[in-house]
Scaffold this motif. Structure first.
Motif, PDB file in Angstrom:
ATOM      1  N   TRP A 152       0.814  -1.213   0.000  1.00 52.05           N
ATOM      2  CA  TRP A 152       0.000   0.000   0.000  1.00 52.05           C
ATOM      3  C   TRP A 152       0.847   1.264   0.000  1.00 52.05           C
ATOM      4  N   ASP A 153       1.948   1.252   0.741  1.00 54.28           N
ATOM      5  CA  ASP A 153       2.823   2.424   0.760  1.00 54.28           C
ATOM      6  C   ASP A 153       3.374   2.711  -0.632  1.00 54.28           C
ATOM      7  N   ALA A 154       3.712   1.651  -1.376  1.00 55.73           N
ATOM      8  CA  ALA A 154       4.214   1.826  -2.741  1.00 55.73           C
ATOM      9  C   ALA A 154       3.117   2.363  -3.657  1.00 55.73           C
ATOM     10  N   ILE A 155       1.875   1.903  -3.429  1.00 58.93           N
ATOM     11  CA  ILE A 155       0.747   2.391  -4.223  1.00 58.93           C
ATOM     12  C   ILE A 155       0.530   3.876  -3.971  1.00 58.93           C
ATOM     13  N   VAL A 156       0.578   4.264  -2.696  1.00 62.01           N
ATOM     14  CA  VAL A 156       0.403   5.672  -2.332  1.00 62.01           C
ATOM     15  C   VAL A 156       1.534   6.523  -2.903  1.00 62.01           C
ATOM     16  N   CYS A 157       2.739   5.959  -2.949  1.00 63.71           N
ATOM     17  CA  CYS A 157       3.903   6.695  -3.437  1.00 63.71           C
ATOM     18  C   CYS A 157       3.791   7.049  -4.917  1.00 63.71           C
ATOM     19  N   CYS A 158       2.933   6.357  -5.654  1.00 60.90           N
ATOM     20  CA  CYS A 158       2.793   6.653  -7.077  1.00 60.90           C
ATOM     21  C   CYS A 158       2.378   8.100  -7.305  1.00 60.90           C
ATOM     22  N   LYS A 159       1.789   8.703  -6.276  1.00 59.06           N
ATOM     23  CA  LYS A 159       1.343  10.091  -6.374  1.00 59.06           C
ATOM     24  C   LYS A 159       2.519  11.044  -6.589  1.00 59.06           C
ATOM     25  N   SER A 160       3.696  10.666  -6.088  1.00 60.46           N
ATOM     26  CA  SER A 160       4.857  11.549  -6.163  1.00 60.46           C
ATOM     27  C   SER A 160       5.979  10.995  -7.039  1.00 60.46           C
ATOM     28  N   LEU A 161       5.712   9.873  -7.734  1.00 63.73           N
ATOM     29  CA  LEU A 161       6.724   9.271  -8.605  1.00 63.73           C
ATOM     30  C   LEU A 161       6.323   9.400 -10.067  1.00 63.73           C
ATOM     31  N   SER A 162       7.277   9.202 -10.946  1.00 66.12           N
ATOM     32  CA  SER A 162       6.973   9.190 -12.376  1.00 66.12           C
ATOM     33  C   SER A 162       6.176   7.941 -12.716  1.00 66.12           C
ATOM     34  N   THR A 163       5.547   7.959 -13.870  1.00 64.15           N
ATOM     35  CA  THR A 163       4.735   6.811 -14.282  1.00 64.15           C
ATOM     36  C   THR A 163       5.576   5.543 -14.375  1.00 64.15           C
TER      37      THR A 163
END
Length: 298
Positions: free
Chosen positions: A81-92
């Motif tokens: 879940w943390d990795a999923i949430v991190c997608c908000k601040s990472l490149s595609t």
């Protein structure tokens, strides 16, 4: 109404901890497995659709498989879940790379669930109804096999709905597993349930295939592709950050049991070809040469 304050706070807090970790080898293996997973299931889907029958499948095998893969899918979503949430601040690209483990298990769940759907759609018509001698000839009752298949469908849908609801509630109200023990325990519970069910998943199918002494609608090419791929699948999940043994042990156990079923199916295929038995339906093939063969044996 659900209070999303904790959920939104976890997103904001996660932005501070997000980082992109690039592992070329792990990424390539994961991409290969995602493609291979879809390709490996195609022979099974094709065999059922072309032959228009799912004869030979065990409903209990499919029940255990669907519930196990559903639990495993929700388990990896919680653990990642943390990795999923991190997608908000990472490149595609970085986001997709970080979620390849989730995609792998999602595809596994989707492909196996499709097998179960095809099992219901192409359930043999002659095994759905049985004549009831106490009623007029045109009236029929459902067979125990068809009742079991429908019951299994209800259980699978119910399990998916309840587990998904609990998962969403915990993530929205409580928070991620890395910060809250309630969500972490639920993730662990799903992983353990998935492991236990996977440990028994292939046993009903192994028993049914042994009794039928024929492959039925099972696909040998699918198992030939999937059994050796299980080792790579386990490795790719085990090395992903944030996962633990509950995320990959399921596939290790499943791979061993699937290998057992594969060997059995190959043995029955060779035997039935030698004896002139239809490997799909488990009945003797009758043609112009059959009487001659019988005469020679006498």
């Amino acid at each position: 109404m659900i209070d999303l304050n904790n959920f939104l706070f976890s997103i904001q807090d996660a932005d501070k901890q997000c980082g992109s970790e690039h592992d070329t080898m792990t990424t390539l293996i994961s991409i290969f497995l995602c493609i291979g997973l879809v390709v490996s299931y195609m022979p099974q889907h094709y065999r059922i659709i072309v032959n228009k029958t799912s004869e030979g499948f065990s409903a209990w095998f499919l029940l255990l498989g669907v519930v196990s893969s559903t639990s495993s899918f929700l388990n990896i979503i919680l653990l990642q879940w943390d990795a999923i949430v991190c997608c908000k601040s990472l490149s595609t690209g970085a986001c997709l790379e970080g979620l390849l483990g989730v995609f792998q298990i999602m595809l596994q769940w989707a492909m196996f669930s499709l097998v179960f759907i095809l099992f219901l759609i192409y359930f043999p018509e002659n095994q759905k109804r049985v004549n009831n001698l106490d009623l007029p000839a045109k009236l029929h009752d459902m067979t125990n096999e068809w009742k079991t298949a429908l019951l299994v469908a209800v259980v699978c849908i119910g399990h998916l709905a309840i587990s998904f609801f609990i998962t969403v509630i915990l993530l929205a109200v409580v928070g991620s597993p890395s910060e809250h023990w309630e969500t972490n325990y639920w993730a662990g519970f799903l992983g353990i349930i998935s492991m236990i069910l996977a440990s028994f998943q292939y046993l009903p199918q192994i028993v049914k295939t042994w009794k039928r002494k024929s492959v039925g609608a099972l696909s040998i090419p699918m198992m030939l592709l999937q059994t050796p791929g299980s080792a790579l699948f386990v490795y790719s999940l085990a090395v992903r950050p944030g996962t633990n043994w509950t995320a990959w042990i399921t596939y290790l156990v499943t791979g061993i049991l699937q290998g057992t079923l594969l060997v059995m199916c190959i043995v029955w295929r060779i035997r039935n070809k030698r004896l002139g038995i239809d490997d799909l339906h488990g009945t003797r093939i009758v043609n112009e040469e059959t009487p001659l063969l019988r005469d020679e044996s006498n």
